[in-house]
Design an enzyme around this catalytic site. Structure first.
Site, PDB file in Angstrom:
ATOM      1  N   GLY A  62      30.290   6.394  14.642  1.00  0.00           N
ATOM      2  CA  GLY A  62      30.533   5.367  13.630  1.00  0.00           C
ATOM      3  C   GLY A  62      30.075   3.962  13.990  1.00  0.00           C
ATOM      4  O   GLY A  62      30.384   3.012  13.275  1.00  0.00           O
ATOM      5  N   ASP A  82      27.977  13.112   8.556  1.00  0.00           N
ATOM      6  CA  ASP A  82      27.707  13.688   9.881  1.00  0.00           C
ATOM      7  C   ASP A  82      28.284  15.095   9.945  1.00  0.00           C
ATOM      8  O   ASP A  82      29.269  15.415   9.295  1.00  0.00           O
ATOM      9  CB  ASP A  82      28.287  12.841  11.015  1.00  0.00           C
ATOM     10  CG  ASP A  82      27.531  13.049  12.322  1.00  0.00           C
ATOM     11  OD1 ASP A  82      26.817  12.127  12.765  1.00  0.00           O
ATOM     12  OD2 ASP A  82      27.615  14.169  12.906  1.00  0.00           O
ATOM     13  N   ASP A  98      26.659  19.266   7.251  1.00  0.00           N
ATOM     14  CA  ASP A  98      25.269  19.319   7.703  1.00  0.00           C
ATOM     15  C   ASP A  98      24.364  18.769   6.590  1.00  0.00           C
ATOM     16  O   ASP A  98      24.318  19.337   5.490  1.00  0.00           O
ATOM     17  CB  ASP A  98      24.938  20.796   8.006  1.00  0.00           C
ATOM     18  CG  ASP A  98      23.543  20.971   8.559  1.00  0.00           C
ATOM     19  OD1 ASP A  98      22.695  20.066   8.377  1.00  0.00           O
ATOM     20  OD2 ASP A  98      23.288  22.027   9.165  1.00  0.00           O
ATOM     21  N   ASP A 123      20.137   7.911  11.817  1.00  0.00           N
ATOM     22  CA  ASP A 123      20.124   7.948  13.287  1.00  0.00           C
ATOM     23  C   ASP A 123      20.358   9.398  13.725  1.00  0.00           C
ATOM     24  O   ASP A 123      20.742   9.663  14.851  1.00  0.00           O
ATOM     25  CB  ASP A 123      21.244   7.023  13.807  1.00  0.00           C
ATOM     26  CG  ASP A 123      21.098   6.696  15.290  1.00  0.00           C
ATOM     27  OD1 ASP A 123      19.980   6.801  15.821  1.00  0.00           O
ATOM     28  OD2 ASP A 123      22.111   6.339  15.931  1.00  0.00           O
ATOM     29  N   LYS A 163      15.430   7.254  12.855  1.00  0.00           N
ATOM     30  CA  LYS A 163      15.116   7.488  14.274  1.00  0.00           C
ATOM     31  C   LYS A 163      14.169   8.672  14.383  1.00  0.00           C
ATOM     32  O   LYS A 163      14.328   9.674  13.677  1.00  0.00           O
ATOM     33  CB  LYS A 163      16.401   7.805  15.023  1.00  0.00           C
ATOM     34  CG  LYS A 163      16.108   8.248  16.432  1.00  0.00           C
ATOM     35  CD  LYS A 163      17.218   8.158  17.360  1.00  0.00           C
ATOM     36  CE  LYS A 163      18.359   9.099  17.163  1.00  0.00           C
ATOM     37  NZ  LYS A 163      19.453   8.629  18.032  1.00  0.00           N
TER      38      LYS A 163
END
Ligand SMILES: C[S@@+](CC[C@H](N)C(=O)[O-])C[C@H]1O[C@@H](n2cnc3c(N)ncnc32)[C@H](O)[C@@H]1O
Length: 205
Positions: A62, A82, A98, A123, A163
Site C-alpha cells: 500500500g 492486488d 488477480d 507496480d 513498472k
C-alpha cells in the site's frame, strides 16, 4: 534451501536492513520503500494532482496507494487491486484478486462506475522464478493486461505509469505504448536498486 539460494537471501536481507529507503519508510510511517520510487517520479514529472481518479494495480502492501491518496486529497479517489490482501487506507477502495482474471477487471470497472480515470499506475511484478525468460514473460503478461485496461478506461489526456523489466521483449511493448500515447519516457528513479532490471515507463496523453 540450496547454498546459492540461502546466500542470495542473506545478501537480500543485509541489503534490505542497511537500505536508506527502508529506514526512511519506517521513520516516515510508509508501508514500503517502493513509495519513494513514485515520490521521485512525482517530484520530477508532476503526474498526480488534487482531485484525480487513480487506479493503482499491484498495490499491496500500500505504499503507492498511501502516497497517491495523500497527494490527490479528499476530492480524489484511488481504486487499488492486488492478488495479496492489503490493510485499509482512507480514500482507497481495494479490490482483492488477480488482475489477469476478467472477473476482477469487471469488479474494478463496476467500482469505478462512470468516473473518468486520470491515471493508471501499475507496480505489478510477478513472483520471480529466477529464470529470466519466464520472469520476463510473466511481467509482460501483467504489462499487457494493464495497458488493455488503461486504453479502455483512461480519459483522453490520461497517464499510464508502469513498472517493467529490461529485456528484448520490452522494446515491442514500448513501441506499442508509443502507438497509443503521445509521449513515452523511460525512468529509473534513484530509489530503484541499480542492480535491478526494473524500470518505469511513463506514457502520457
Ligand atoms: C512491488 S509490489 C507493489 C508494491 C506497492 N506499489 C507498494 O508501494 O506498496 C508488486 C505487487 O504486484 C502484485 N501482483 C503481482 N501479480 C499480480 C496480479 N496478477 N494481480 C494483482 N496484483 C499482482 C503482487 O502481489 C505485489 O503486491
Amino acid at each position: 534451501m540450496s547454498k546459492t539460494k540461502s546466500s542470495s537471501s542473506k545478501r537480500w536481507l543485509h541489503e534490505h536492513n542497511s537500505d536508506v529507503y527502508v529506514k526512511r519508510a519506517h521513520q516516515e510511517g510508509y508501508r514500503a520503500r517502493s513509495v519513494y520510487k513514485l515520490q521521485e517520479i512525482q517530484a520530477i514529472h508532476k503526474i498526480l494532482k488534487p482531485g484525480m481518479v487513480v487506479v493503482d494495480l499491484g498495490a499491496a502492501p500500500g505504499g503507492w496507494s498511501e502516497f497517491v491518496a495523500k497527494t490527490i486529497g479528499k476530492s480524489g479517489k484511488v481504486f487499488a487491486v492486488d492478488i495479496l490482501s492489503m490493510q485499509p487506507i482512507a480514500g482507497v477502495e481495494f479490490i482483492h484478486g488477480d488482475f489477469t482474471d476478467p472477473k476482477i477487471v469487471n469488479a474494478l470497472s463496476q467500482r469505478i462506475g462512470g468516473a473518468e480515470v486520470d491515471a493508471v499506475l501499475s507496480d505489478m511484478a510477478p513472483n520471480l522464478s529466477g529464470c529470466s525468460v519466464t520472469d520476463q514473460a510473466r511481467s509482460l503478461e501483467l504489462l499487457e493486461a494493464a495497458l488493455v485496461f488503461a486504453k479502455k478506461f483512461l480519459k483522453l489526456k490520461g497517464i499510464f505509469l508502469c513498472k517493467a523489466f529490461q529485456g528484448a521483449e520490452l522494446i515491442k511493448f514500448t513501441n506499442e505504448l508509443r502507438k497509443n500515447f503521445s509521449t513515452v519516457k523511460i525512468i529509473k528513479p534513484p530509489a530503484s536498486r541499480s542492480r535491478s532490471k526494473e524500470i518505469f515507463l511513463l506514457a502520457q496523453n
